[in-house]
Design a protein around this motif. Structure first.
Motif, short mmCIF file in Angstrom:
data_model
loop_
_atom_site.label_atom_id
_atom_site.label_comp_id
_atom_site.label_asym_id
_atom_site.label_seq_id
_atom_site.Cartn_x
_atom_site.Cartn_y
_atom_site.Cartn_z
N LEU A 147 0.82 -1.21 0.00
CA LEU A 147 0.00 0.00 0.00
C LEU A 147 0.85 1.26 0.00
O LEU A 147 0.37 2.35 -0.30
N SER A 184 -7.42 -1.08 -3.34
CA SER A 184 -6.41 -1.59 -2.43
C SER A 184 -6.97 -1.76 -1.02
O SER A 184 -6.69 -2.75 -0.34
N ILE A 241 -5.03 -6.12 -4.14
CA ILE A 241 -3.95 -5.20 -3.79
C ILE A 241 -2.88 -5.20 -4.88
O ILE A 241 -2.44 -4.14 -5.35
N SER A 293 -4.14 -3.56 -8.15
CA SER A 293 -4.23 -2.10 -8.06
C SER A 293 -2.86 -1.45 -8.16
O SER A 293 -2.68 -0.45 -8.85
N VAL A 294 -1.89 -2.05 -7.49
CA VAL A 294 -0.52 -1.51 -7.53
C VAL A 294 0.05 -1.60 -8.94
O VAL A 294 0.64 -0.63 -9.46
#
Length: 298
Positions: free
Chosen positions: A108, A136, A286, A289-290
């Protein structure tokens, strides 16, 4: 000297390769750190890890000072203080949660760095970035889900999230304070490590931490410690600081976006950890999204 973005062209390609290597070695660090903490207290280990890093860099740093290249060395001190907070949160977090959770939650920091840089530049945060941030957060919620959708984030998970925020502050602050200033990359890394060492020694002394005698006689302990010092600290911090002298904090953070994937895989192979189907979905959200933000920014 830490120079401006013009130097990026000279190192184009190598910067990306080095940051990918950082993502790989940092991904392995969570599982290995859990093994080391069997022998030694959290802050004693941080002091040992960063103290050795400082000693390795000392000859080059002294040479840089004699050559007059570090007139603004003091600018590294605040970044070292932030790094101390990051590792206090991160290592304590690893000690209190699974290596898989730690590796994924720390990702994150990529989203937080992008948000922080947008705020500092007084630029509107794009809707796409907000969407990926929400995705996220949803991933974090699913990752923390136990049987029957009992949502729990334990102390270790919260500490890792604190470390993720600290990483975002770290790369942004380092860029702001050292860009174009009279301090070499070796010295920046060494001073940051020295600050972390002094803070960790002070806290370890106050807590009365003890180092197990068996640790000093265990080959596994020293092999893992040297790997964490050379690859996950010395090389990783130097590569990150070098990349920050050539490109933006957001790009640096996002280029290391594959770290949670390597971390989760290594934790499963090294420690035998596992995730439920719902937790795997959260981890996937997660990571997706990253990587989406990374591709969009590129």
């Amino acid at each position: 000297m830490i120079t401006g973005a013009a130097t990026h062209q000279a190192g184009r390609g190598w910067t990306e390769v080095m940051l990918l290597l950082v993502a790989i070695v940092w991904g392995t660090s969570y599982g290995l750190t859990k093994d080391v903490l069997v022998y030694v207290g959290v802050f004693s280990f941080i002091a040992l890890r960063f103290g050795l890093t400082s000693l390795f860099l000392l000859p080059q740093v002294l040479a840089d000072f004699r050559a007059g290249k570090n007139r603004e060395w003091y600018r590294a001190l605040p970044t070292g203080a932030v790094l101390a907070i990051i590792f206090a949160c991160e290592v304590n977090g690893i000690a209190n949660t699974s290596a898989t959770h730690a590796a994924i939650l720390i990702s994150l920091s990529m989203i937080l760095t992008a948000l922080l840089e947008s705020l500092l530049n007084r630029a509107a945060v794009p809707l796409f970035l907000w969407s990926m941030g929400i995705l996220s957060v949803l991933g974090v919620v699913l990752l923390s889900t136990k049987q029957g959708f009992d949502l729990t984030l334990n102390l270790g998970d919260w500490l890792i999230l604190g470390a993720a925020l600290g990483r975002a502050v770290m790369v942004t602050l380092t860029k702001t304070l050292t860009q174009g200033r009279a301090i070499t990359l070796f010295s920046l890394t060494a001073i940051q490590s020295l600050v972390v060492t002094l803070v960790a020694i002070t806290v370890a002394f106050q807590l009365g931490e003890q180092v197990s005698d068996s640790a000093l006689l265990t080959t596994e302990f020293w092999l893992i410690t040297l790997y964490l010092v050379v690859m996950c600290t010395l090389f990783a911090l130097f590569a990150q600081n070098m990349a920050l002298s050539r490109t933006s904090p957001t790009r640096v953070a996002l280029l290391m976006g594959s770290e949670p994937l390597f971390g989760a895989l290594f934790a499963m192979l090294w420690l035998g950890e596992s995730l439920s189907l719902v937790q795997w979905l959260g981890a996937l959200l997660i990571i997706v999204s990253v990587m989406c933000v990374s591709i969009q920014r590129k």
